[in-house]
Design a protein around this motif. Structure first.
Motif, PDB file in Angstrom:
ATOM      1  N   PHE A 176      23.470   6.346  17.632  1.00 14.70           N
ATOM      2  CA  PHE A 176      22.355   6.351  16.686  1.00 14.70           C
ATOM      3  C   PHE A 176      22.621   5.163  15.774  1.00 14.70           C
ATOM      4  N   VAL A 177      21.753   4.170  15.808  1.00 12.69           N
ATOM      5  CA  VAL A 177      21.979   2.898  15.128  1.00 12.69           C
ATOM      6  C   VAL A 177      21.018   2.798  13.944  1.00 12.69           C
ATOM      7  N   GLN A 178      21.566   2.585  12.745  1.00  9.48           N
ATOM      8  CA  GLN A 178      20.750   2.577  11.528  1.00  9.48           C
ATOM      9  C   GLN A 178      21.021   1.322  10.709  1.00  9.48           C
ATOM     10  N   ALA A 179      19.948   0.625  10.325  1.00  7.52           N
ATOM     11  CA  ALA A 179      20.072  -0.519   9.423  1.00  7.52           C
ATOM     12  C   ALA A 179      20.051  -0.031   7.979  1.00  7.52           C
ATOM     13  N   THR A 180      20.834  -0.693   7.133  1.00  4.43           N
ATOM     14  CA  THR A 180      20.867  -0.338   5.713  1.00  4.43           C
ATOM     15  C   THR A 180      21.304  -1.544   4.901  1.00  4.43           C
ATOM     16  N   ASN A 181      20.952  -1.546   3.628  1.00  2.00           N
ATOM     17  CA  ASN A 181      21.403  -2.599   2.719  1.00  2.00           C
ATOM     18  C   ASN A 181      22.588  -2.159   1.878  1.00  2.00           C
ATOM     19  N   PHE A 182      23.050  -0.932   2.080  1.00  2.00           N
ATOM     20  CA  PHE A 182      24.117  -0.372   1.264  1.00  2.00           C
ATOM     21  C   PHE A 182      25.409  -0.234   2.072  1.00  2.00           C
TER      22      PHE A 182
ATOM     23  N   ARG B 203       0.813  -1.206   0.000  1.00  2.00           N
ATOM     24  CA  ARG B 203       0.000   0.000   0.000  1.00  2.00           C
ATOM     25  C   ARG B 203       0.852   1.264   0.000  1.00  2.00           C
ATOM     26  N   ALA B 204       2.000   1.222   0.695  1.00  2.00           N
ATOM     27  CA  ALA B 204       2.831   2.424   0.820  1.00  2.00           C
ATOM     28  C   ALA B 204       4.305   2.028   0.796  1.00  2.00           C
ATOM     29  N   PRO B 205       4.860   1.679  -0.374  1.00  2.00           N
ATOM     30  CA  PRO B 205       6.240   1.180  -0.451  1.00  2.00           C
ATOM     31  C   PRO B 205       7.294   2.195  -0.040  1.00  2.00           C
ATOM     32  N   LEU B 206       7.019   3.494  -0.177  1.00  2.00           N
ATOM     33  CA  LEU B 206       8.009   4.505   0.204  1.00  2.00           C
ATOM     34  C   LEU B 206       8.004   4.783   1.696  1.00  2.00           C
ATOM     35  N   VAL B 207       6.946   4.355   2.382  1.00  2.00           N
ATOM     36  CA  VAL B 207       6.852   4.553   3.827  1.00  2.00           C
ATOM     37  C   VAL B 207       7.383   3.340   4.575  1.00  2.00           C
TER      38      VAL B 207
ATOM     39  N   TYR C 277      16.377   6.534   2.133  1.00  2.00           N
ATOM     40  CA  TYR C 277      16.561   7.062   0.783  1.00  2.00           C
ATOM     41  C   TYR C 277      15.272   7.602   0.176  1.00  2.00           C
ATOM     42  N   ALA C 278      14.169   7.503   0.925  1.00  2.00           N
ATOM     43  CA  ALA C 278      12.935   8.140   0.480  1.00  2.00           C
ATOM     44  C   ALA C 278      12.952   9.639   0.761  1.00  2.00           C
ATOM     45  N   ARG C 279      13.955  10.097   1.522  1.00  2.00           N
ATOM     46  CA  ARG C 279      14.072  11.516   1.872  1.00  2.00           C
ATOM     47  C   ARG C 279      15.399  12.078   1.368  1.00  2.00           C
ATOM     48  N   THR C 280      15.483  13.397   1.287  1.00  2.00           N
ATOM     49  CA  THR C 280      16.694  14.042   0.796  1.00  2.00           C
ATOM     50  C   THR C 280      17.835  13.887   1.796  1.00  2.00           C
ATOM     51  N   SER C 281      19.059  14.087   1.308  1.00  2.00           N
ATOM     52  CA  SER C 281      20.226  13.986   2.190  1.00  2.00           C
ATOM     53  C   SER C 281      20.169  15.035   3.297  1.00  2.00           C
ATOM     54  N   GLU C 282      19.602  16.201   3.007  1.00  2.14           N
ATOM     55  CA  GLU C 282      19.493  17.248   4.025  1.00  2.14           C
ATOM     56  C   GLU C 282      18.574  16.809   5.167  1.00  2.14           C
TER      57      GLU C 282
ATOM     58  N   ASP D 272       5.409  11.019  12.059  1.00  2.00           N
ATOM     59  CA  ASP D 272       6.515  10.966  11.114  1.00  2.00           C
ATOM     60  C   ASP D 272       7.829  10.920  11.885  1.00  2.00           C
ATOM     61  N   ALA D 273       8.543   9.808  11.785  1.00  2.00           N
ATOM     62  CA  ALA D 273       9.785   9.650  12.547  1.00  2.00           C
ATOM     63  C   ALA D 273      10.860  10.628  12.104  1.00  2.00           C
ATOM     64  N   PHE D 274      10.741  11.192  10.910  1.00  2.00           N
ATOM     65  CA  PHE D 274      11.718  12.191  10.483  1.00  2.00           C
ATOM     66  C   PHE D 274      11.541  13.503  11.250  1.00  2.00           C
ATOM     67  N   GLU D 275      10.431  13.626  11.975  1.00  2.00           N
ATOM     68  CA  GLU D 275      10.210  14.769  12.864  1.00  2.00           C
ATOM     69  C   GLU D 275      10.527  14.410  14.312  1.00  2.00           C
ATOM     70  N   ALA D 276      11.238  13.293  14.516  1.00  4.49           N
ATOM     71  CA  ALA D 276      11.494  12.783  15.859  1.00  4.49           C
ATOM     72  C   ALA D 276      12.195  13.775  16.789  1.00  4.49           C
ATOM     73  N   PRO D 277      13.181  14.548  16.335  1.00  7.09           N
ATOM     74  CA  PRO D 277      13.826  15.481  17.284  1.00  7.09           C
ATOM     75  C   PRO D 277      12.819  16.403  17.972  1.00  7.09           C
ATOM     76  N   GLU D 278      11.876  16.952  17.222  1.00  8.46           N
ATOM     77  CA  GLU D 278      10.880  17.836  17.826  1.00  8.46           C
ATOM     78  C   GLU D 278       9.879  17.053  18.668  1.00  8.46           C
ATOM     79  N   LEU D 279       9.464  15.880  18.181  1.00  7.42           N
ATOM     80  CA  LEU D 279       8.516  15.067  18.929  1.00  7.42           C
ATOM     81  C   LEU D 279       9.077  14.675  20.294  1.00  7.42           C
ATOM     82  N   VAL D 280      10.334  14.264  20.312  1.00  6.36           N
ATOM     83  CA  VAL D 280      10.943  13.809  21.565  1.00  6.36           C
ATOM     84  C   VAL D 280      11.207  14.989  22.506  1.00  6.36           C
ATOM     85  N   LYS D 281      11.610  16.121  21.952  1.00  6.16           N
ATOM     86  CA  LYS D 281      11.831  17.304  22.791  1.00  6.16           C
ATOM     87  C   LYS D 281      10.591  17.650  23.602  1.00  6.16           C
ATOM     88  N   HIS D 282       9.432  17.550  22.974  1.00  5.09           N
ATOM     89  CA  HIS D 282       8.186  17.919  23.632  1.00  5.09           C
ATOM     90  C   HIS D 282       7.778  16.924  24.712  1.00  5.09           C
TER      91      HIS D 282
END
Length: 206
Positions: free
Chosen positions: A163-169, A32-36, A139-144, A113-123
């Protein structure tokens, strides 16, 4: 999967749903949402344990998991000795949030949205973090946006917090400046649906 008899709990202290497998829930969400959704199936046990192994249960503070899905890495964190009440799980898809709330009622599950996590956690005003663990589809989001997420989460913990991140690359999925952030990959984890690596980032020390 059948329900444990007599109210028997699994090792990680939660009940599996008897009617719908994690694989089916994940595949349905991915279609239903492959980019998410980061992958068609949840992280395998070898990858999940490799990610959890970076987290030190003795280090005080909450552990934030970004994009936990149905909780494969969450289970590995609990098996490592981290109480569910220390977990903050930020998940975008409502069906995954429902699964997480049933399995880990003591954890704090945030639908967002986990990409907004810094603000979510601060609150939340929970104090310095102990670790951040992520299975986000970066990779669904920009490098910035990726770089801002990394820096923002590292700023919420003491120096040395991972900060632990899984990746295939093989290369870092998040751009970072070595002058301010130290990053290193694990050996490749072959026993996964798709071979993967675990990148660990920390604020650089002088």
């Amino acid at each position: 999967m059948t329900k444990p008899a007599g109210g028997q709990l699994e090792r990680s202290g939660f009940l599996r749903e008897p009617d719908t497998s994690d694989e089916f829930v994940f595949l349905r969400a991915w279609m239903r949402a492959p980019l998410v959704t980061a992958a068609m199936l949840p992280s395998g046990p070898f990858l999940s344990r490799a990610m959890a192994a970076v987290v030190d249960p003795a280090m005080p503070g909450p552990i934030v998991e970004l994009g936990p899905g149905t909780g494969a890495v969450t289970e590995a964190l609990v098996e490592r000795g981290i109480p569910p009440e220390r977990l903050i799980l930020i998940e975008y898809l409502p069906e995954f949030c429902d699964v997480l709330r049933r399995r880990y009622p003591a954890a704090r599950v945030i639908a967002g949205d986990a990409f907004e996590a810094p603000e979510l956690v601060k609150h939340l005003n929970v104090g310095p973090l102990s670790a951040v663990v992520s299975c986000l589809p970066l990779y669904a989001r920009t490098s910035e946006i990726r770089g801002r997420l990394l820096q923002g989460m590292l700023d919420l913990g003491p120096k040395g917090m991972p900060f632990v991140q899984a990746t295939n690359f093989p290369r870092s999925p998040i751009p970072f400046d070595p002058a301010g952030i130290a990053g290193s990959p694990s050996p490749r984890i072959w026993f996964n649906l798709f071979p993967a690596l675990v990148w660990t980032y920390r604020l650089a020390t002088a």
